[in-house]
Design a protein around this motif. Structure first.
Motif, PDB file in Angstrom:
ATOM      1  N   ILE A 199       0.847  -1.195   0.000  1.00 11.37           N
ATOM      2  CA  ILE A 199       0.000   0.000   0.000  1.00 11.37           C
ATOM      3  C   ILE A 199       0.879   1.241   0.000  1.00 11.37           C
ATOM      4  CG2 ILE A 199      -1.777   1.296   1.240  1.00 11.37           C
ATOM      5  CD1 ILE A 199      -2.738  -1.325   2.421  1.00 11.37           C
ATOM      6  N   ARG A 200       0.616   2.108  -0.945  1.00  9.11           N
ATOM      7  CA  ARG A 200       1.278   3.411  -1.031  1.00  9.11           C
ATOM      8  C   ARG A 200       0.219   4.469  -0.725  1.00  9.11           C
ATOM      9  NH1 ARG A 200       4.012   3.488  -6.497  1.00  9.11           N
ATOM     10  NH2 ARG A 200       5.541   2.182  -5.439  1.00  9.11           N
ATOM     11  N   PHE A 201       0.524   5.394   0.182  1.00 10.63           N
ATOM     12  CA  PHE A 201      -0.480   6.369   0.617  1.00 10.63           C
ATOM     13  C   PHE A 201       0.035   7.780   0.439  1.00 10.63           C
ATOM     14  CE2 PHE A 201      -2.525   8.649   4.379  1.00 10.63           C
ATOM     15  CZ  PHE A 201      -3.680   8.929   3.678  1.00 10.63           C
ATOM     16  N   PHE A 202      -0.819   8.643  -0.141  1.00 11.97           N
ATOM     17  CA  PHE A 202      -0.483  10.027  -0.423  1.00 11.97           C
ATOM     18  C   PHE A 202      -1.452  10.933   0.331  1.00 11.97           C
ATOM     19  CE2 PHE A 202       0.473   7.360  -4.053  1.00 11.97           C
ATOM     20  CZ  PHE A 202       1.736   7.765  -4.473  1.00 11.97           C
ATOM     21  N   SER A 203      -0.927  11.819   1.176  1.00 13.58           N
ATOM     22  CA  SER A 203      -1.801  12.752   1.894  1.00 13.58           C
ATOM     23  C   SER A 203      -1.026  13.994   2.310  1.00 13.58           C
ATOM     24  CB  SER A 203      -2.399  12.084   3.132  1.00 13.58           C
ATOM     25  OG  SER A 203      -3.182  12.997   3.884  1.00 13.58           O
ATOM     26  N   ASP A 204      -1.781  15.039   2.637  1.00 15.91           N
ATOM     27  CA  ASP A 204      -1.178  16.325   3.003  1.00 15.91           C
ATOM     28  C   ASP A 204      -1.177  16.585   4.497  1.00 15.91           C
ATOM     29  OD1 ASP A 204      -3.546  18.725   3.622  1.00 15.91           O
ATOM     30  OD2 ASP A 204      -4.172  16.763   2.923  1.00 15.91           O
ATOM     31  N   HIS A 205      -1.888  15.758   5.289  1.00 18.75           N
ATOM     32  CA  HIS A 205      -2.180  16.195   6.650  1.00 18.75           C
ATOM     33  C   HIS A 205      -1.813  15.152   7.693  1.00 18.75           C
ATOM     34  CE1 HIS A 205      -4.539  18.074   9.940  1.00 18.75           C
ATOM     35  NE2 HIS A 205      -4.272  19.174   9.262  1.00 18.75           N
ATOM     36  N   ALA A 206      -1.362  15.640   8.850  1.00 19.53           N
ATOM     37  CA  ALA A 206      -0.946  14.752   9.941  1.00 19.53           C
ATOM     38  C   ALA A 206      -2.120  14.006  10.561  1.00 19.53           C
ATOM     39  CB  ALA A 206      -0.222  15.561  11.015  1.00 19.53           C
ATOM     40  N   SER A 207      -3.347  14.451  10.328  1.00 21.70           N
ATOM     41  CA  SER A 207      -4.503  13.699  10.834  1.00 21.70           C
ATOM     42  C   SER A 207      -4.553  12.303  10.232  1.00 21.70           C
ATOM     43  CB  SER A 207      -5.807  14.450  10.519  1.00 21.70           C
ATOM     44  OG  SER A 207      -6.000  14.549   9.120  1.00 21.70           O
ATOM     45  N   ASP A 208      -3.860  12.104   9.123  1.00 22.02           N
ATOM     46  CA  ASP A 208      -3.841  10.799   8.465  1.00 22.02           C
ATOM     47  C   ASP A 208      -2.719   9.895   8.972  1.00 22.02           C
ATOM     48  OD1 ASP A 208      -6.064  10.756   6.739  1.00 22.02           O
ATOM     49  OD2 ASP A 208      -5.044  12.075   5.318  1.00 22.02           O
ATOM     50  N   LEU A 209      -2.108  10.230  10.099  1.00 18.56           N
ATOM     51  CA  LEU A 209      -1.019   9.391  10.623  1.00 18.56           C
ATOM     52  C   LEU A 209      -1.419   7.930  10.816  1.00 18.56           C
ATOM     53  CD1 LEU A 209       0.965  11.602  13.167  1.00 18.56           C
ATOM     54  CD2 LEU A 209       1.792  10.581  11.040  1.00 18.56           C
ATOM     55  N   PRO A 210      -2.639   7.621  11.292  1.00 14.06           N
ATOM     56  CA  PRO A 210      -2.999   6.198  11.405  1.00 14.06           C
ATOM     57  C   PRO A 210      -2.899   5.456  10.077  1.00 14.06           C
ATOM     58  CG  PRO A 210      -4.525   7.533  12.678  1.00 14.06           C
ATOM     59  CD  PRO A 210      -3.688   8.491  11.875  1.00 14.06           C
ATOM     60  N   LEU A 211      -3.311   6.107   8.993  1.00 14.71           N
ATOM     61  CA  LEU A 211      -3.236   5.463   7.690  1.00 14.71           C
ATOM     62  C   LEU A 211      -1.801   5.457   7.163  1.00 14.71           C
ATOM     63  CD1 LEU A 211      -4.791   3.982   5.582  1.00 14.71           C
ATOM     64  CD2 LEU A 211      -5.635   6.155   4.678  1.00 14.71           C
ATOM     65  N   PHE A 212      -1.039   6.496   7.448  1.00 12.65           N
ATOM     66  CA  PHE A 212       0.385   6.481   7.103  1.00 12.65           C
ATOM     67  C   PHE A 212       1.075   5.295   7.785  1.00 12.65           C
ATOM     68  CE2 PHE A 212       0.263  11.159   5.988  1.00 12.65           C
ATOM     69  CZ  PHE A 212       0.783  11.018   4.705  1.00 12.65           C
ATOM     70  N   ASP A 213       0.724   5.043   9.049  1.00  8.36           N
ATOM     71  CA  ASP A 213       1.348   3.943   9.784  1.00  8.36           C
ATOM     72  C   ASP A 213       0.906   2.581   9.246  1.00  8.36           C
ATOM     73  OD1 ASP A 213       2.749   5.664  11.433  1.00  8.36           O
ATOM     74  OD2 ASP A 213       1.218   5.675  13.003  1.00  8.36           O
ATOM     75  N   LEU A 214      -0.289   2.513   8.690  1.00  7.62           N
ATOM     76  CA  LEU A 214      -0.790   1.251   8.131  1.00  7.62           C
ATOM     77  C   LEU A 214      -0.099   0.900   6.817  1.00  7.62           C
ATOM     78  CD1 LEU A 214      -3.038  -1.042   8.204  1.00  7.62           C
ATOM     79  CD2 LEU A 214      -4.354   0.499   6.710  1.00  7.62           C
ATOM     80  N   CYS A 215       0.248   1.916   6.025  1.00 10.24           N
ATOM     81  CA  CYS A 215       0.733   1.663   4.667  1.00 10.24           C
ATOM     82  C   CYS A 215       2.201   1.228   4.663  1.00 10.24           C
ATOM     83  CB  CYS A 215       0.526   2.907   3.792  1.00 10.24           C
ATOM     84  SG  CYS A 215       1.748   4.203   4.069  1.00 10.24           S
ATOM     85  N   ASP A 216       2.631   0.753   3.500  1.00 10.01           N
ATOM     86  CA  ASP A 216       4.028   0.337   3.321  1.00 10.01           C
ATOM     87  C   ASP A 216       4.907   1.483   2.852  1.00 10.01           C
ATOM     88  OD1 ASP A 216       3.739  -2.713   3.597  1.00 10.01           O
ATOM     89  OD2 ASP A 216       2.210  -2.223   2.120  1.00 10.01           O
ATOM     90  N   GLU A 217       4.319   2.408   2.108  1.00 12.21           N
ATOM     91  CA  GLU A 217       5.107   3.477   1.496  1.00 12.21           C
ATOM     92  C   GLU A 217       4.371   4.809   1.659  1.00 12.21           C
ATOM     93  OE1 GLU A 217       7.168   4.419  -2.838  1.00 12.21           O
ATOM     94  OE2 GLU A 217       6.428   2.400  -2.387  1.00 12.21           O
ATOM     95  N   PRO A 218       4.668   5.560   2.718  1.00 10.62           N
ATOM     96  CA  PRO A 218       4.004   6.851   2.930  1.00 10.62           C
ATOM     97  C   PRO A 218       4.652   7.944   2.079  1.00 10.62           C
ATOM     98  CG  PRO A 218       5.484   6.375   4.740  1.00 10.62           C
ATOM     99  CD  PRO A 218       5.579   5.204   3.810  1.00 10.62           C
ATOM    100  N   VAL A 219       3.819   8.806   1.513  1.00  7.52           N
ATOM    101  CA  VAL A 219       4.310   9.943   0.732  1.00  7.52           C
ATOM    102  C   VAL A 219       3.544  11.185   1.186  1.00  7.52           C
ATOM    103  CG1 VAL A 219       4.689  10.922  -1.559  1.00  7.52           C
ATOM    104  CG2 VAL A 219       4.760   8.422  -1.246  1.00  7.52           C
ATOM    105  N   ALA A 220       4.264  12.188   1.679  1.00  8.69           N
ATOM    106  CA  ALA A 220       3.646  13.452   2.080  1.00  8.69           C
ATOM    107  C   ALA A 220       3.501  14.339   0.848  1.00  8.69           C
ATOM    108  CB  ALA A 220       4.496  14.143   3.139  1.00  8.69           C
ATOM    109  N   VAL A 221       2.292  14.825   0.606  1.00  9.29           N
ATOM    110  CA  VAL A 221       2.010  15.639  -0.575  1.00  9.29           C
ATOM    111  C   VAL A 221       1.498  17.002  -0.126  1.00  9.29           C
ATOM    112  CG1 VAL A 221       0.680  15.814  -2.709  1.00  9.29           C
ATOM    113  CG2 VAL A 221       1.436  13.566  -1.905  1.00  9.29           C
ATOM    114  N   ASN A 222       2.128  18.060  -0.590  1.00 11.18           N
ATOM    115  CA  ASN A 222       1.743  19.421  -0.183  1.00 11.18           C
ATOM    116  C   ASN A 222       1.556  19.481   1.339  1.00 11.18           C
ATOM    117  OD1 ASN A 222       1.482  19.919  -3.029  1.00 11.18           O
ATOM    118  ND2 ASN A 222      -0.601  19.123  -2.938  1.00 11.18           N
TER     119      ASN A 222
END
Length: 246
Positions: A199-222
Motif C-alpha cells: 500500500i502506497r499512501f499520499f496525503s497532506d495532513h498529519a490527521s492521516d497518521l494512522p493510515l500512514f502507519d498502516l501503509c508500506d510506502e508513505p508519501v507526504a504531498v503538499n
C-alpha cells in the motif's frame, strides 16, 4: 527410472508459487489532489446554482463555527449544519447527482493539481489499484472518481431518505483513525489480505497518521507544517505542487 525412483519423484513436494501482492495506491483528496478543500466550495457552488437566497443564511453558522473552532462541536455535526444551510433538509436524488457531477467537472477543469492527475495515471499504468480515501461526502467524491476513472472510493457516507439526500452522515466522518478503519474495512470487502498487499499512501495532513502507519510506502504531498516535520524526521518522500511563495 526404476519403480522406487518414480515413487520418490511422485512424493516430492511441488514448488508453491506465491500470488503476486495486491498493489494499492491510496490518495487523500482535499489539499492533496485538490488545490483547496472541497466541502465548503461544493456547498457554495450548490447554493449559487440552485438557490442563491440560501447564501443569506450563512451567518447562522457563525455560532456553530465558533463552537467548532473551540473543539466543542464535532466535525461531523458542523458538516451536517453546513449541508442543511446550503442544500436544505432534503434534496432530490436526481438534482443531487446533477450538482455532484457539475462540481466534479469543475474540479477536474480547474480545481485539481495537474501533477496529481499525472501521478494517478502513472500509478495506474504500473498496475496499481487506485483508491480515493477522503473525509469529503461520498456522493460528490464518487462523481469525481468516475470522471477520473477511479473505481474505488472510501468517503464520509451520505444519507438518503425516500429518494432525497439529507444532511445526516451515515456512519462516521472519514477522518483520522476512522479513515484508517474504513480503509481496512474496504480491504476486507475487496478480499485484499493486508499482509499480502503493498500500500502506497499520499496525503497532506498529519490527521492521516494512522493510515500512514498502516501503509508500506508513505508519501507526504503538499504537507502541512506538522506533516512536513514528521516526514523529515521519518525520512518520507515529499511532493509539493504548490506555487512558490513570494
Amino acid at each position: 527410472m526404476g519403480r522406487a525412483e518414480m515413487h520418490i519423484a511422485a512424493q516430492a513436494p511441488q514448488a508453491v508459487i506465491a500470488p503476486a501482492p495486491a498493489l494499492l495506491s491510496v490518495f487523500d483528496l482535499d489539499r492533496t489532489l485538490s488545490i483547496l478543500p472541497t466541502y465548503t466550495p461544493f456547498l457554495f457552488f450548490a447554493a449559487r446554482t440552485r438557490a442563491p437566497w440560501r447564501l443569506l443564511l450563512v451567518p447562522l453558522l457563525l455560532p456553530l463555527a465558533l463552537l467548532y473552532a473551540l473543539k466543542l462541536l464535532p466535525r461531523g455535526r458542523m458538516k451536517q449544519a453546513m449541508h442543511r444551510v446550503a442544500l436544505g433538509g432534503a434534496l432530490r436524488e436526481r438534482e443531487a447527482a446533477r450538482l455532484a457531477d457539475r462540481f466534479a467537472q469543475h474540479l477536474v477543469a480547474r480545481g485539481l493539481y495537474r501533477q496529481g492527475l499525472a501521478l494517478i495515471e502513472r500509478e495506474r499504468a504500473a498496475g496499481r489499484r487506485i483508491l480515493l480515501a477522503t473525509a469529503a461526502p461520498h456522493f460528490y467524491t464518487a462523481a469525481l472518481a468516475r470522471r477520473l476513472g477511479i473505481g474505488d472510493v472510501v468517503a464520509t457516507g451520505s444519507s438518503w431518505r425516500d429518494g432525497h439526500l439529507v444532511p445526516a452522515i451515515t456512519g462516521t466522518n472519514c477522518y483520522g483513525a476512522d479513515k484508517c478503519a474504513m480503509v481496512q474495512a474496504f480491504l476486507a470487502r475487496a478480499g485484499i489480505d493486508r499482509d499480502a498487499a503493498h500500500i502506497r499512501f499520499f496525503s497532506d495532513h498529519a490527521s492521516d497518521l494512522p493510515l500512514f502507519d498502516l501503509c508500506d510506502e508513505p508519501v507526504a504531498v503538499n504537507p502541512s507544517p506538522r506533516l512536513a516535520a514528521i516526514a523529515a524526521a521519518r525520512g518520507w518522500p515529499v511532493l509539493d505542487w504548490r506555487k512558490p511563495k513570494d
